[in-house]
Motif scaffolding. Structure first.
Motif, PDB file in Angstrom:
ATOM      1  N   MET A   1       4.591   1.101  -6.143  1.00  0.00           N
ATOM      2  CA  MET A   1       3.980   2.142  -5.314  1.00  0.00           C
ATOM      3  C   MET A   1       4.953   2.518  -4.203  1.00  0.00           C
ATOM      4  O   MET A   1       5.623   1.665  -3.641  1.00  0.00           O
ATOM      5  CB  MET A   1       2.652   1.633  -4.734  1.00  0.00           C
ATOM      6  N   GLU A   2       5.001   3.764  -3.913  1.00  0.00           N
ATOM      7  CA  GLU A   2       5.911   4.298  -2.903  1.00  0.00           C
ATOM      8  C   GLU A   2       5.637   3.703  -1.518  1.00  0.00           C
ATOM      9  O   GLU A   2       4.486   3.579  -1.107  1.00  0.00           O
ATOM     10  CB  GLU A   2       5.732   5.817  -2.881  1.00  0.00           C
ATOM     11  N   GLN A   3       6.708   3.334  -0.811  1.00  0.00           N
ATOM     12  CA  GLN A   3       6.576   2.680   0.492  1.00  0.00           C
ATOM     13  C   GLN A   3       5.813   3.536   1.499  1.00  0.00           C
ATOM     14  O   GLN A   3       5.033   3.002   2.291  1.00  0.00           O
ATOM     15  CB  GLN A   3       7.953   2.309   1.048  1.00  0.00           C
ATOM     16  N   ILE A   4       5.990   4.828   1.466  1.00  0.00           N
ATOM     17  CA  ILE A   4       5.275   5.714   2.399  1.00  0.00           C
ATOM     18  C   ILE A   4       3.771   5.579   2.200  1.00  0.00           C
ATOM     19  O   ILE A   4       3.015   5.488   3.168  1.00  0.00           O
ATOM     20  CB  ILE A   4       5.733   7.185   2.235  1.00  0.00           C
ATOM     21  N   LYS A   5       3.319   5.530   0.951  1.00  0.00           N
ATOM     22  CA  LYS A   5       1.884   5.377   0.655  1.00  0.00           C
ATOM     23  C   LYS A   5       1.370   4.016   1.126  1.00  0.00           C
ATOM     24  O   LYS A   5       0.248   3.909   1.615  1.00  0.00           O
ATOM     25  CB  LYS A   5       1.630   5.558  -0.844  1.00  0.00           C
ATOM     26  N   LYS A  62      -1.640  -5.866  -3.980  1.00  0.00           N
ATOM     27  CA  LYS A  62      -1.816  -4.779  -4.947  1.00  0.00           C
ATOM     28  C   LYS A  62      -2.303  -5.412  -6.238  1.00  0.00           C
ATOM     29  O   LYS A  62      -1.638  -6.309  -6.776  1.00  0.00           O
ATOM     30  CB  LYS A  62      -0.513  -4.023  -5.185  1.00  0.00           C
ATOM     31  N   GLU A 121      10.864  -4.098   5.049  1.00  0.00           N
ATOM     32  CA  GLU A 121      11.166  -5.176   4.105  1.00  0.00           C
ATOM     33  C   GLU A 121      11.436  -6.512   4.795  1.00  0.00           C
ATOM     34  O   GLU A 121      11.232  -7.566   4.199  1.00  0.00           O
ATOM     35  CB  GLU A 121      12.386  -4.798   3.256  1.00  0.00           C
TER      36      GLU A 121
END
Length: 147
Positions: A1-5, A62, A121
């Motif tokens: 999943m995209e880090q921004i999301k 997740k 991270e």
């Protein structure tokens, strides 16, 4: 999943739980305070021990697998600390620094300051609250991605 999301989810979770005065869930350990937030396959849990001197952890899952966590440890140093002010500052958590609160937040004689080294991270930081220029609260935190 995209880090921004992920960061957007984390910010919503923080605002819905401790910072937003959300309800506590069942204690996961003796005398712990736990707050949870879920959306679809994402889950956030914040669990902490203590009040005036405290330690805790925020973590993300997740589909049942943990992938990010942040540990924190803090203390109230003297009179003049206001818990509602801390929650107000934490509710202003920015997307470019989604760990605790903004770099600075002020209200009347109260000032919240947060500094961070690193990135989503792998990071380390600290926050402080001053009342009329006297430090009344401090907290250190660190965390990042986990496998």
């Amino acid at each position: 999943m995209e880090q921004i999301k992920i960061i957007e989810f984390l910010i919503r979770a923080k605002k819905a739980t401790y910072a937003g005065k959300g309800p506590e869930t069942n204690s996961s350990r003796p005398k712990s305070r736990d707050l949870e937030y879920e959306e679809k396959n994402l889950r956030y849990i914040d669990t902490y021990l203590g009040m005036e001197k405290f330690t805790g952890e925020e973590a993300l899952w997740k589909s049942g697998t943990p992938f990010w966590a942040m540990n924190y440890c803090g203390r109230i140093l003297r009179k003049g600390f206001e818990g509602d002010f801390l929650k107000e500052a934490l509710s202003c958590v920015p997307a470019d620094m989604p760990y605790r609160g903004p770099a600075e937040y002020k209200k009347d004689d109260l000032v919240y300051r947060c500094t961070v080294s690193g990135n989503f991270e792998w990071f380390i930081g600290n926050e402080e609250i001053y009342n009329d220029r006297v430090k009344v609260y401090e907290c250190v935190f660190h965390g990042g991605s986990i496998k």
